[in-house]
Each structure stands twice: as C-alpha cells, then as structure tokens.
Scaffold this motif. Structure first.
Motif, PDB file in Angstrom:
ATOM      1  N   VAL A 179      -3.701 -14.527 -16.305  1.00  0.00           N
ATOM      2  CA  VAL A 179      -2.251 -14.378 -16.446  1.00  0.00           C
ATOM      3  C   VAL A 179      -1.756 -15.288 -17.573  1.00  0.00           C
ATOM      4  O   VAL A 179      -2.196 -16.425 -17.709  1.00  0.00           O
ATOM      5  N   GLY A 180      -0.856 -14.784 -18.384  1.00  0.00           N
ATOM      6  CA  GLY A 180      -0.187 -15.601 -19.400  1.00  0.00           C
ATOM      7  C   GLY A 180      -0.895 -15.689 -20.728  1.00  0.00           C
ATOM      8  O   GLY A 180      -0.406 -15.181 -21.717  1.00  0.00           O
ATOM      9  N   ASP A 181      -2.094 -16.308 -20.767  1.00  0.00           N
ATOM     10  CA  ASP A 181      -2.793 -16.452 -22.048  1.00  0.00           C
ATOM     11  C   ASP A 181      -3.808 -15.342 -22.286  1.00  0.00           C
ATOM     12  O   ASP A 181      -4.377 -15.244 -23.357  1.00  0.00           O
ATOM     13  N   TYR A 182      -4.077 -14.517 -21.286  1.00  0.00           N
ATOM     14  CA  TYR A 182      -4.971 -13.364 -21.350  1.00  0.00           C
ATOM     15  C   TYR A 182      -6.406 -13.738 -21.699  1.00  0.00           C
ATOM     16  O   TYR A 182      -7.150 -12.929 -22.249  1.00  0.00           O
ATOM     17  N   ALA A 183      -6.784 -14.974 -21.383  1.00  0.00           N
ATOM     18  CA  ALA A 183      -8.179 -15.367 -21.564  1.00  0.00           C
ATOM     19  C   ALA A 183      -9.022 -14.423 -20.710  1.00  0.00           C
ATOM     20  O   ALA A 183      -8.663 -14.099 -19.580  1.00  0.00           O
ATOM     21  N   PHE A 184     -10.130 -13.965 -21.240  1.00  0.00           N
ATOM     22  CA  PHE A 184     -10.917 -12.954 -20.552  1.00  0.00           C
ATOM     23  C   PHE A 184     -12.358 -13.398 -20.369  1.00  0.00           C
ATOM     24  O   PHE A 184     -12.858 -14.267 -21.087  1.00  0.00           O
ATOM     25  N   ALA A 185     -12.994 -12.787 -19.401  1.00  0.00           N
ATOM     26  CA  ALA A 185     -14.410 -13.036 -19.136  1.00  0.00           C
ATOM     27  C   ALA A 185     -15.030 -11.744 -18.633  1.00  0.00           C
ATOM     28  O   ALA A 185     -14.383 -10.960 -17.938  1.00  0.00           O
ATOM     29  N   CYS A 186     -16.271 -11.537 -19.004  1.00  0.00           N
ATOM     30  CA  CYS A 186     -17.006 -10.364 -18.539  1.00  0.00           C
ATOM     31  C   CYS A 186     -18.483 -10.732 -18.503  1.00  0.00           C
ATOM     32  O   CYS A 186     -19.037 -11.183 -19.504  1.00  0.00           O
ATOM     33  N   PHE A 209     -13.793  -1.793  -7.734  1.00  0.00           N
ATOM     34  CA  PHE A 209     -13.012  -2.873  -7.131  1.00  0.00           C
ATOM     35  C   PHE A 209     -12.117  -3.482  -8.194  1.00  0.00           C
ATOM     36  O   PHE A 209     -12.580  -3.873  -9.267  1.00  0.00           O
ATOM     37  N   VAL A 210     -10.827  -3.538  -7.902  1.00  0.00           N
ATOM     38  CA  VAL A 210      -9.862  -4.158  -8.814  1.00  0.00           C
ATOM     39  C   VAL A 210      -8.823  -4.878  -7.970  1.00  0.00           C
ATOM     40  O   VAL A 210      -8.423  -4.388  -6.916  1.00  0.00           O
ATOM     41  N   GLU A 211      -8.435  -6.085  -8.418  1.00  0.00           N
ATOM     42  CA  GLU A 211      -7.434  -6.840  -7.670  1.00  0.00           C
ATOM     43  C   GLU A 211      -6.623  -7.720  -8.612  1.00  0.00           C
ATOM     44  O   GLU A 211      -7.080  -8.091  -9.695  1.00  0.00           O
ATOM     45  N   LEU A 212      -5.412  -8.004  -8.188  1.00  0.00           N
ATOM     46  CA  LEU A 212      -4.536  -8.961  -8.857  1.00  0.00           C
ATOM     47  C   LEU A 212      -4.547 -10.190  -7.962  1.00  0.00           C
ATOM     48  O   LEU A 212      -3.878 -10.220  -6.926  1.00  0.00           O
ATOM     49  N   ALA A 213      -5.352 -11.194  -8.328  1.00  0.00           N
ATOM     50  CA  ALA A 213      -5.507 -12.367  -7.466  1.00  0.00           C
ATOM     51  C   ALA A 213      -5.947 -13.571  -8.272  1.00  0.00           C
ATOM     52  O   ALA A 213      -6.532 -13.430  -9.347  1.00  0.00           O
ATOM     53  N   ASP A 214      -5.670 -14.745  -7.732  1.00  0.00           N
ATOM     54  CA  ASP A 214      -6.130 -16.011  -8.322  1.00  0.00           C
ATOM     55  C   ASP A 214      -5.670 -16.195  -9.765  1.00  0.00           C
ATOM     56  O   ASP A 214      -6.367 -16.804 -10.568  1.00  0.00           O
ATOM     57  N   GLY A 215      -4.512 -15.660 -10.111  1.00  0.00           N
ATOM     58  CA  GLY A 215      -4.000 -15.807 -11.467  1.00  0.00           C
ATOM     59  C   GLY A 215      -4.731 -14.956 -12.489  1.00  0.00           C
ATOM     60  O   GLY A 215      -4.699 -15.248 -13.685  1.00  0.00           O
ATOM     61  N   ARG A 216      -5.380 -13.893 -12.013  1.00  0.00           N
ATOM     62  CA  ARG A 216      -6.123 -13.012 -12.913  1.00  0.00           C
ATOM     63  C   ARG A 216      -6.052 -11.570 -12.433  1.00  0.00           C
ATOM     64  O   ARG A 216      -5.893 -11.313 -11.252  1.00  0.00           O
TER      65      ARG A 216
END
Length: 173
Positions: free
Chosen positions: A59-66, A31-38
């Motif tokens: 988006v923009g600052d590329y802050a990530f979470a996993c 599952f992959v999506e471009l949504a909610d600014g991420r």
C-alpha cells in the motif's frame, strides 16, 4: 432473543460467503487478498503446473515482491511489475472491484477505474522491488494452504476446533 429467532448463520459453523464483484477463474490466481498492508496472493506458473508464485504489492509506495513457493525470485520482476503481479491485480479487481482495490492501495487511477488503470497508475510512480519482499511469502502461502484445507471439509453444523476463538452465541430464555 429466543432460539427460534436466531438466523441459520448464527447457529451453524458455516459462514456466509460474499459474492465477488465479478466471477473469476481460479486456475490462474487461486488466492488473492487485501491484507497486512498489501495486495497479495498466489499465482499459478504459466510454464510449470507444479509451481506457484506468491506475489504482493504494498500500500502507498507500491513496493512489490514475487517469488516461487520455494522462495526463488521471479525472473520477470526486475524493475517493474511481472506478469504474475499484473495477473494478481487483475483478479483482485474482479474479486473486490476496482474502486475497493484502488482505495486500499491508495491509487488514483485517473479516469480508468479498471485493472489496467490501477496497474498503470502504480507503474507511473516507478515502484521498486521490496527489500526482503520474500518475507511475506511464507505467511501468504500458508494462509492459501489453510484455505485449501477448508475445501476438503464436509458441510456441518458442528463446531470446528480451530474456530473456537469465536465468541459463543448467547441464548436468552
């Protein structure tokens, strides 16, 4: 417009599915999506078949979470993109195309308009782990499970109760 002039898609509960930019294997990133600014999605664990990770890049600052589906943080996402996030970016490029992913994330990938170029451009900005990044994991995982439930449905032209918010098609006599 008479009933006979309406297309099949306008008179059924089925929807047209857009083909991916290139075919992709769903085993690693189902599952992959471009949504909610991420850019966000679900990535299978390489070591445990029962574990999945919910990964995202803002988006923009590329802050990530996993984190896992049980909200345990990924051990590889310490100061840079882990392998789950890299796999997510790669599959997003296959699904949507490198240009669309780069445009959505606001990335300028120099000359390499591919998954590696998009990833390298984001890494060059030294993104940081998102504060409270696991907060997005629950809705993403929930949408993934919802998509899986639709795979179990038989094709039908009858209405789906949870889709009743769609406006009805008007028939003109």
């Amino acid at each position: 417009m008479r009933r006979s002039a309406l297309s099949h898609w306008e008179t059924s509960s089925l929807t047209r599915v857009l083909q991916p930019a290139r075919p992709r294997k769903l085993a690693k990133v189902p599952f992959v999506e471009l949504a909610d600014g991420r850019l966000q999605g679900v990535v299978s664990s390489g070591s445990d078949i029962a574990r999945v990770y919910v990964s995202s890049v803002a988006v923009g600052d590329y802050a990530f979470a996993c984190s896992t589906n049980n909200n345990r943080p990924c051990g590889g996402a310490r100061g840079s993109f882990c392998n789950h996030i890299r796999a997510l970016i790669g599959e997003a490029v296959l699904q949507y195309g490198a240009e669309r992913v780069a445009r959505y994330l606001k990335v300028d990938p120099a000359d390499d308009l591919n998954a590696a170029g998009v990833t390298n451009a984001m890494c060059a900005t030294r993104p940081s782990a998102a504060a409270g990044g696991t907060a997005a994991a629950a809705p993403v995982f929930s949408r993934f499970l919802r998509h899986l439930s639709y795979l179990e449905l038989q094709a039908s032209t009858g209405p789906l109760p949870e889709m009743q918010w769609f406006p009805p098609t008007r028939e003109v006599a």
